[in-house]
Design a protein around this motif. Structure first.
Motif, PDB file in Angstrom:
ATOM      1  N   TYR A 169       0.854  -1.180   0.000  1.00 43.35           N
ATOM      2  CA  TYR A 169       0.000   0.000   0.000  1.00 43.35           C
ATOM      3  C   TYR A 169       0.895   1.237   0.000  1.00 43.35           C
ATOM      4  CZ  TYR A 169      -3.460  -3.409   1.621  1.00 43.35           C
ATOM      5  OH  TYR A 169      -4.276  -4.508   1.747  1.00 43.35           O
ATOM      6  N   ARG A 170       0.542   2.243  -0.808  1.00 41.50           N
ATOM      7  CA  ARG A 170       1.363   3.449  -0.898  1.00 41.50           C
ATOM      8  C   ARG A 170       0.553   4.688  -0.545  1.00 41.50           C
ATOM      9  NH1 ARG A 170       6.305   2.484  -2.812  1.00 41.50           N
ATOM     10  NH2 ARG A 170       6.645   0.504  -3.901  1.00 41.50           N
ATOM     11  N   SER A 171       1.262   5.714  -0.132  1.00 41.16           N
ATOM     12  CA  SER A 171       0.642   6.969   0.256  1.00 41.16           C
ATOM     13  C   SER A 171       0.585   7.909  -0.941  1.00 41.16           C
ATOM     14  CB  SER A 171       1.450   7.624   1.385  1.00 41.16           C
ATOM     15  OG  SER A 171       1.039   8.947   1.600  1.00 41.16           O
ATOM     16  N   GLU A 172      -0.610   8.453  -1.222  1.00 43.08           N
ATOM     17  CA  GLU A 172      -0.731   9.440  -2.300  1.00 43.08           C
ATOM     18  C   GLU A 172      -0.049  10.745  -1.907  1.00 43.08           C
ATOM     19  OE1 GLU A 172      -4.772   9.950  -3.374  1.00 43.08           O
ATOM     20  OE2 GLU A 172      -5.068   7.867  -4.025  1.00 43.08           O
ATOM     21  N   GLU A 173      -0.123  11.072  -0.620  1.00 37.04           N
ATOM     22  CA  GLU A 173       0.473  12.312  -0.144  1.00 37.04           C
ATOM     23  C   GLU A 173       1.997  12.222  -0.090  1.00 37.04           C
ATOM     24  OE1 GLU A 173       0.152  15.326   3.713  1.00 37.04           O
ATOM     25  OE2 GLU A 173      -1.125  13.544   3.558  1.00 37.04           O
ATOM     26  N   HIS A 174       2.495  11.035   0.281  1.00 41.60           N
ATOM     27  CA  HIS A 174       3.948  10.825   0.376  1.00 41.60           C
ATOM     28  C   HIS A 174       4.288   9.581  -0.451  1.00 41.60           C
ATOM     29  CE1 HIS A 174       4.061  13.754   3.635  1.00 41.60           C
ATOM     30  NE2 HIS A 174       3.049  13.110   4.187  1.00 41.60           N
ATOM     31  N   PRO A 175       4.505   9.720  -1.750  1.00 41.59           N
ATOM     32  CA  PRO A 175       4.685   8.581  -2.660  1.00 41.59           C
ATOM     33  C   PRO A 175       5.807   7.627  -2.266  1.00 41.59           C
ATOM     34  CG  PRO A 175       4.386  10.613  -3.888  1.00 41.59           C
ATOM     35  CD  PRO A 175       4.554  11.001  -2.457  1.00 41.59           C
ATOM     36  N   PHE A 187       5.469   3.464   2.065  1.00 45.46           N
ATOM     37  CA  PHE A 187       4.663   2.295   1.729  1.00 45.46           C
ATOM     38  C   PHE A 187       4.490   1.404   2.951  1.00 45.46           C
ATOM     39  CE2 PHE A 187       8.972   0.774   1.105  1.00 45.46           C
ATOM     40  CZ  PHE A 187       8.940  -0.534   1.603  1.00 45.46           C
TER      41      PHE A 187
END
Length: 216
Positions: free
Chosen positions: A172-178, A181
């Motif tokens: 899973y990855r963060s859209e705000e902090h690419p 994970f």
């Protein structure tokens, strides 16, 4: 070496090694401690989950302790890696005080996230609450999901854990902090009633911690 000691000596040795590492003290040069391993890999596993899912039962059925200095801290004795000193920390449960909860597991090399087969909401919480929590607090996090109280899974729906695993295991990855994970590496069912799964959960966590922290 640890491998030549009796089981009780191994337990004492691992406790001494862990508490020495924790307090950042040097081992004493005493002849009575000459059998101790002076070089020991230390890993830390954080145990998280909502109230009542089975965290404490998992710990009590797999770990030694608690530490006399910290009743949230335990030691796991790995059958496959007796050379590794493994600290197990149970996180605070109050999401209203994220700082306190985070503080107890901030240095964990990997996490065991507990859900309950008898509490479907705890499984929903993995994606709705826990993944955002990890993405918001860590650069990366590696997780084993432990489905506790596995004896509650209806025999008619034995694929429950397999279905959930196929949906949850992954990155899973963060859209705000690419760059951030979260990786759920495995989903393992355990049961106190059936006396199964606890060692499998902890050994998977040990291997994951060693892989991610030390590139073993």
């Amino acid at each position: 070496k640890i491998s030549i000691l009796s089981k009780s000596q191994q337990r004492l040795t691992q406790r001494i090694l862990y508490f020495v590492a924790e307090s950042k003290m040097d081992l004493p040069s005493d002849d009575s401690l000459s059998l101790l391993t002076y070089e020991s890999t230390v890993v830390e596993i954080g145990i998280l989950g909502r109230v009542g899912v089975g965290k404490t039962t998992l710990i009590r059925n797999s770990c030694e302790g608690p530490s006399p200095w910290d009743d949230t801290r335990y030691v796991y004795l790995s059958a496959s890696r007796p050379d590794v000193t493994i600290s197990v920390v149970e996180a605070e449960e109050d999401f209203r005080d994220v700082g306190s909860m985070l503080g107890s597991v901030a240095h964990a090399d990997c996490f065991v996230l507990c859900v309950s087969a008898g509490d479907p909401q705890s499984v929903v919480d993995v994606e709705e609450i826990w993944i955002p929590f990890f993405l918001g607090c860590f650069e990366n996090a590696f997780i084993i999901v432990a489905c506790c109280k596995g004896d509650l899974i209806d025999e008619q729906e034995i694929l429950f854990s397999e279905d959930i695993a196929s949906e949850l295991v992954g990155v899973y990855r963060s859209e705000e902090h690419p760059a951030r994970f979260v990786e759920i590496r495995d989903f393992i069912t355990c049961s106190r009633l059936n006396r199964t799964g606890y060692e499998k959960v902890m050994e998977a966590a040990v291997n994951l911690a060693l892989t991610t922290a030390y590139d073993y």
